[in-house]
Design a protein around this motif. Structure first.
Motif, PDB file in Angstrom:
ATOM      1  N   LEU A 163       4.235 -21.227   6.991  1.00 45.91           N
ATOM      2  CA  LEU A 163       5.087 -20.512   7.947  1.00 45.91           C
ATOM      3  C   LEU A 163       6.160 -19.701   7.221  1.00 45.91           C
ATOM      4  N   LEU A 164       6.832 -20.324   6.258  1.00 50.87           N
ATOM      5  CA  LEU A 164       7.849 -19.601   5.480  1.00 50.87           C
ATOM      6  C   LEU A 164       7.233 -18.414   4.738  1.00 50.87           C
ATOM      7  N   GLN A 165       6.088 -18.636   4.117  1.00 54.84           N
ATOM      8  CA  GLN A 165       5.410 -17.534   3.426  1.00 54.84           C
ATOM      9  C   GLN A 165       5.073 -16.414   4.393  1.00 54.84           C
ATOM     10  N   ALA A 166       4.532 -16.769   5.544  1.00 57.02           N
ATOM     11  CA  ALA A 166       4.147 -15.750   6.521  1.00 57.02           C
ATOM     12  C   ALA A 166       5.353 -14.939   6.967  1.00 57.02           C
ATOM     13  N   VAL A 167       6.466 -15.614   7.217  1.00 54.71           N
ATOM     14  CA  VAL A 167       7.672 -14.910   7.665  1.00 54.71           C
ATOM     15  C   VAL A 167       8.199 -13.999   6.556  1.00 54.71           C
ATOM     16  N   PHE A 168       8.418 -14.551   5.371  1.00 55.52           N
ATOM     17  CA  PHE A 168       9.003 -13.757   4.292  1.00 55.52           C
ATOM     18  C   PHE A 168       8.066 -12.652   3.803  1.00 55.52           C
ATOM     19  N   MET A 169       6.780 -12.966   3.678  1.00 59.16           N
ATOM     20  CA  MET A 169       5.832 -11.930   3.267  1.00 59.16           C
ATOM     21  C   MET A 169       5.669 -10.883   4.364  1.00 59.16           C
ATOM     22  N   GLY A 170       5.735 -11.317   5.602  1.00 58.18           N
ATOM     23  CA  GLY A 170       5.654 -10.358   6.703  1.00 58.18           C
ATOM     24  C   GLY A 170       6.811  -9.375   6.679  1.00 58.18           C
ATOM     25  N   VAL A 171       8.013  -9.886   6.453  1.00 55.79           N
ATOM     26  CA  VAL A 171       9.189  -9.008   6.355  1.00 55.79           C
ATOM     27  C   VAL A 171       9.052  -8.084   5.146  1.00 55.79           C
ATOM     28  N   GLY A 172       8.614  -8.650   4.028  1.00 59.77           N
ATOM     29  CA  GLY A 172       8.416  -7.831   2.826  1.00 59.77           C
ATOM     30  C   GLY A 172       7.369  -6.750   3.044  1.00 59.77           C
ATOM     31  N   ALA A 173       6.260  -7.113   3.647  1.00 60.44           N
ATOM     32  CA  ALA A 173       5.195  -6.137   3.910  1.00 60.44           C
ATOM     33  C   ALA A 173       5.681  -5.063   4.876  1.00 60.44           C
ATOM     34  N   TRP A 174       6.410  -5.473   5.906  1.00 62.19           N
ATOM     35  CA  TRP A 174       6.959  -4.493   6.852  1.00 62.19           C
ATOM     36  C   TRP A 174       7.852  -3.494   6.121  1.00 62.19           C
ATOM     37  N   PHE A 175       8.742  -3.995   5.259  1.00 61.35           N
ATOM     38  CA  PHE A 175       9.634  -3.110   4.523  1.00 61.35           C
ATOM     39  C   PHE A 175       8.843  -2.132   3.660  1.00 61.35           C
ATOM     40  N   VAL A 176       7.907  -2.649   2.896  1.00 63.52           N
ATOM     41  CA  VAL A 176       7.108  -1.804   1.989  1.00 63.52           C
ATOM     42  C   VAL A 176       6.324  -0.762   2.779  1.00 63.52           C
ATOM     43  N   LEU A 177       5.674  -1.188   3.850  1.00 66.20           N
ATOM     44  CA  LEU A 177       4.799  -0.279   4.592  1.00 66.20           C
ATOM     45  C   LEU A 177       5.556   0.762   5.416  1.00 66.20           C
ATOM     46  N   THR A 178       6.823   0.510   5.711  1.00 66.59           N
ATOM     47  CA  THR A 178       7.586   1.486   6.496  1.00 66.59           C
ATOM     48  C   THR A 178       8.342   2.488   5.627  1.00 66.59           C
ATOM     49  N   ARG A 179       8.284   2.368   4.322  1.00 68.34           N
ATOM     50  CA  ARG A 179       8.895   3.367   3.430  1.00 68.34           C
ATOM     51  C   ARG A 179       7.966   4.571   3.351  1.00 68.34           C
ATOM     52  N   PRO A 180       8.523   5.766   3.180  1.00 67.77           N
ATOM     53  CA  PRO A 180       7.651   6.928   2.971  1.00 67.77           C
ATOM     54  C   PRO A 180       6.883   6.764   1.661  1.00 67.77           C
ATOM     55  N   ASP A 181       5.741   7.439   1.572  1.00 69.38           N
ATOM     56  CA  ASP A 181       4.957   7.315   0.336  1.00 69.38           C
ATOM     57  C   ASP A 181       5.351   8.356  -0.711  1.00 69.38           C
ATOM     58  N   GLY A 182       6.137   9.317  -0.327  1.00 68.70           N
ATOM     59  CA  GLY A 182       6.622  10.308  -1.297  1.00 68.70           C
ATOM     60  C   GLY A 182       5.661  11.440  -1.565  1.00 68.70           C
ATOM     61  N   SER A 183       4.479  11.412  -0.945  1.00 66.18           N
ATOM     62  CA  SER A 183       3.502  12.465  -1.246  1.00 66.18           C
ATOM     63  C   SER A 183       3.960  13.841  -0.762  1.00 66.18           C
ATOM     64  N   ASN A 184       4.776  13.887   0.291  1.00 64.45           N
ATOM     65  CA  ASN A 184       5.249  15.172   0.799  1.00 64.45           C
ATOM     66  C   ASN A 184       6.509  15.655   0.095  1.00 64.45           C
ATOM     67  N   THR A 185       7.070  14.821  -0.761  1.00 64.17           N
ATOM     68  CA  THR A 185       8.336  15.171  -1.398  1.00 64.17           C
ATOM     69  C   THR A 185       8.183  15.562  -2.858  1.00 64.17           C
ATOM     70  N   ARG A 186       6.996  15.408  -3.415  1.00 58.91           N
ATOM     71  CA  ARG A 186       6.775  15.790  -4.813  1.00 58.91           C
ATOM     72  C   ARG A 186       6.672  17.300  -4.913  1.00 58.91           C
ATOM     73  N   PRO A 187       7.256  17.882  -5.972  1.00 62.33           N
ATOM     74  CA  PRO A 187       7.181  19.330  -6.126  1.00 62.33           C
ATOM     75  C   PRO A 187       5.758  19.856  -6.288  1.00 62.33           C
ATOM     76  N   ASP A 188       4.859  19.022  -6.841  1.00 61.78           N
ATOM     77  CA  ASP A 188       3.494  19.489  -7.062  1.00 61.78           C
ATOM     78  C   ASP A 188       2.583  19.172  -5.900  1.00 61.78           C
ATOM     79  N   ALA A 189       3.110  18.619  -4.818  1.00 59.55           N
ATOM     80  CA  ALA A 189       2.268  18.262  -3.664  1.00 59.55           C
ATOM     81  C   ALA A 189       1.994  19.475  -2.795  1.00 59.55           C
TER      82      ALA A 189
END
Length: 125
Positions: free
Chosen positions: A99-125
């Motif tokens: 349960l603790l793993q699911a909660v903490f990993m879920g929060v971590g995964a949510w944070f990671v997945l909701t960040r932009p990927d940066g592909s639209n911000t690179r000068p060479d994109a």
């Protein structure tokens, strides 16, 4: 005195980040981001070395410039979280640990997945 504290903190973070390359449960990128911050306070030369590093530099720059995490890093991070959870299941971890793993990993995964990927911000994109 604080200069030496930040240098030591930076190298400790680099060491933990390098261990994280090998151990799937220990994240690498947060430690490298911490190292870049610490080196910025204590050793500009070490910060430049880290920011220009062929492997770690692009991810640090992407985070600092865009608040972004690359798609590959997102896939790797969430895959490692799922793998660690699966290993815990296979090894028969107690329900409260799962349960603790699911909660903490879920929060971590949510944070990671909701960040932009940066592909639209690179000068060479």
């Amino acid at each position: 005195m604080s200069k030496y504290f930040f240098i030591a903190m930076g190298w400790l973070a680099v060491g933990l980040g390098l261990i994280g390359v090998i151990l799937p449960g220990l994240p690498t990128v947060p430690f490298m981001l911490l190292a870049a911050f610490a080196f910025g306070k204590g050793s500009p030369r070490a910060r430049v070395w880290l920011i220009e590093h062929a492997h770690f530099g692009p991810g640090i720059r992407n985070w600092e410039e865009n608040g972004a995490i690359s798609r590959g890093a997102k896939v790797l991070a969430t895959s490692m979280m799922a793998l660690m959870f699966a290993i815990s299941l296979i090894l028969g971890a107690a329900w409260w640990i799962l349960l603790l793993q699911a909660v903490f990993m879920g929060v971590g995964a949510w944070f990671v997945l909701t960040r932009p990927d940066g592909s639209n911000t690179r000068p060479d994109a």
